[in-house]
Design a protein around this motif. Structure first.
Motif, short mmCIF file in Angstrom:
data_model
loop_
_atom_site.label_atom_id
_atom_site.label_comp_id
_atom_site.label_asym_id
_atom_site.label_seq_id
_atom_site.Cartn_x
_atom_site.Cartn_y
_atom_site.Cartn_z
N ASN A 1 0.77 -1.18 -0.06
CA ASN A 1 0.16 0.06 0.03
C ASN A 1 0.78 1.21 -0.06
O ASN A 1 0.38 2.41 -0.06
CB ASN A 1 -0.79 -0.09 1.22
CG ASN A 1 -1.94 -1.07 1.16
OD1 ASN A 1 -2.36 -1.39 0.22
ND2 ASN A 1 -2.01 -1.67 2.37
N ASP A 2 2.21 1.29 0.01
CA ASP A 2 3.03 2.21 -0.14
C ASP A 2 2.54 3.28 1.18
O ASP A 2 2.47 4.41 1.21
CB ASP A 2 3.12 3.16 -1.20
CG ASP A 2 3.38 2.40 -2.47
OD1 ASP A 2 4.25 1.69 -2.38
OD2 ASP A 2 2.91 2.71 -3.67
N VAL A 3 2.60 2.51 2.32
CA VAL A 3 2.31 3.13 3.65
C VAL A 3 3.37 2.92 4.53
O VAL A 3 3.95 1.77 4.47
CB VAL A 3 0.93 2.73 4.33
CG1 VAL A 3 0.82 3.23 5.67
CG2 VAL A 3 0.01 2.90 3.33
N VAL A 4 3.75 3.96 5.33
CA VAL A 4 4.81 4.24 6.23
C VAL A 4 4.28 4.42 7.64
O VAL A 4 3.39 5.18 7.76
CB VAL A 4 5.94 5.46 6.13
CG1 VAL A 4 7.02 5.30 7.16
CG2 VAL A 4 6.64 4.90 4.84
N ALA A 5 4.56 3.37 8.67
CA ALA A 5 4.13 3.75 10.07
C ALA A 5 5.20 3.95 10.81
O ALA A 5 6.33 3.34 11.15
CB ALA A 5 3.31 2.34 10.43
N LEU A 6 5.27 5.07 11.61
CA LEU A 6 6.29 5.57 12.30
C LEU A 6 5.76 5.45 13.84
O LEU A 6 4.79 5.86 14.34
CB LEU A 6 6.76 6.92 12.13
CG LEU A 6 7.08 7.35 10.87
CD1 LEU A 6 7.30 8.90 10.58
CD2 LEU A 6 8.26 6.67 10.31
N GLN B 1 -10.85 -2.10 12.40
CA GLN B 1 -10.36 -2.90 11.14
C GLN B 1 -9.50 -2.01 10.75
O GLN B 1 -9.48 -0.96 10.42
CB GLN B 1 -11.79 -2.89 10.63
CG GLN B 1 -11.38 -4.07 9.08
CD GLN B 1 -11.64 -5.19 9.45
OE1 GLN B 1 -12.87 -5.28 9.61
NE2 GLN B 1 -11.19 -6.40 8.71
N SER B 2 -8.14 -2.65 10.48
CA SER B 2 -7.06 -2.07 9.78
C SER B 2 -7.42 -1.74 8.54
O SER B 2 -7.71 -2.29 7.65
CB SER B 2 -5.84 -2.86 10.06
OG SER B 2 -4.65 -2.33 9.31
N PRO B 3 -7.01 -0.16 8.08
CA PRO B 3 -7.48 0.15 6.66
C PRO B 3 -6.14 -0.55 5.67
O PRO B 3 -6.55 -0.53 4.47
CB PRO B 3 -7.03 1.40 6.85
CG PRO B 3 -6.21 1.88 7.88
CD PRO B 3 -6.58 0.80 8.93
N SER B 4 -5.13 -1.10 6.21
CA SER B 4 -4.31 -1.60 5.46
C SER B 4 -3.78 -3.42 6.05
O SER B 4 -3.98 -3.15 7.24
CB SER B 4 -2.93 -0.98 5.25
OG SER B 4 -2.34 -0.73 6.27
N PRO B 5 -3.35 -4.16 5.41
CA PRO B 5 -2.92 -5.33 5.77
C PRO B 5 -1.94 -5.39 6.88
O PRO B 5 -1.16 -4.31 6.83
CB PRO B 5 -2.63 -5.89 4.42
CG PRO B 5 -3.12 -5.26 3.36
CD PRO B 5 -3.11 -4.16 3.74
N LEU B 6 -1.98 -6.12 7.77
CA LEU B 6 -0.84 -6.51 8.91
C LEU B 6 0.12 -7.19 8.35
O LEU B 6 -0.14 -8.03 7.67
CB LEU B 6 -1.41 -6.66 10.12
CG LEU B 6 -2.95 -5.80 11.04
CD1 LEU B 6 -3.31 -6.89 12.02
CD2 LEU B 6 -2.36 -4.72 11.32
N GLN B 7 1.12 -7.11 8.90
CA GLN B 7 2.43 -7.95 8.55
C GLN B 7 2.28 -9.21 9.00
O GLN B 7 1.49 -9.36 10.07
CB GLN B 7 3.63 -7.34 8.89
CG GLN B 7 4.16 -6.03 8.20
CD GLN B 7 4.48 -6.07 7.09
OE1 GLN B 7 4.89 -6.80 6.68
NE2 GLN B 7 3.96 -4.96 6.13
N PRO B 8 2.69 -10.20 8.30
CA PRO B 8 2.47 -11.62 8.90
C PRO B 8 3.50 -11.90 10.07
O PRO B 8 4.75 -12.12 9.87
CB PRO B 8 2.79 -12.74 7.77
CG PRO B 8 3.63 -11.71 6.88
CD PRO B 8 3.15 -10.22 7.00
#
Length: 144
Positions: A14-19, A108-115
């Protein structure tokens, strides 16, 4: 950011960065004691112990889920003050993206969670002002 101690997570799909800023506003201090963030008493005040107000959490503690966007929720056994409820997923306050009521909170997360294994934490106060806290883990992935 990483050289300054910030935890950086990249979601390539999703080209998303979480800080995640350790010790930042709304984050727990690393003194072993949980603390309230926004919406509760003084940030430095330790939480009182949970009084069986949490009836169930989803996913359940220790559960493996194949879904990379699981519903993360807590059901309360009695009414709580919804304005004091805070939900954290992997240290990130997701309360503003969740639905809150006196009987529960759902995210509900708007983007997939890492496995991987994830940590969820809910804090708040019941209708009488008594504090509660619950922390649990669950794992997401494609195979067991």
């Amino acid at each position: 950011s990483q050289s300054l101690g910030v935890i950086v997570n990249w979601n390539n799909d999703n080209d998303v960065v979480a800080l995640i800023v350790p010790g930042g506003y709304g984050a727990p201090h690393y003194d072993g004691q949980p603390h309230y963030g926004q919406g509760g008493p003084s940030y430095q005040a330790p939480l009182p112990p949970n009084g069986n107000i949490i009836r169930a959490e989803r996913p359940h503690d220790g559960q493996f889920v194949r879904n990379d966007r699981p519903e993360i929720a807590v059901d309360f056994s009695e009414e709580v003050n919804p304005n004091t409820i805070r939900l954290f997923v992997d240290g990130v306050d997701v309360t503003d993206q969740a639905s809150r009521s006196p009987r529960g909170i759902v995210f509900q997360s708007p983007s997939p969670l890492q496995p991987m294994q994830h940590r969820a934490r809910v804090i708040g106060r019941d209708a009488n002002g008594q504090g509660f806290e619950q922390t649990w883990t669950f794992t997401t992935g494609n195979a067991m």
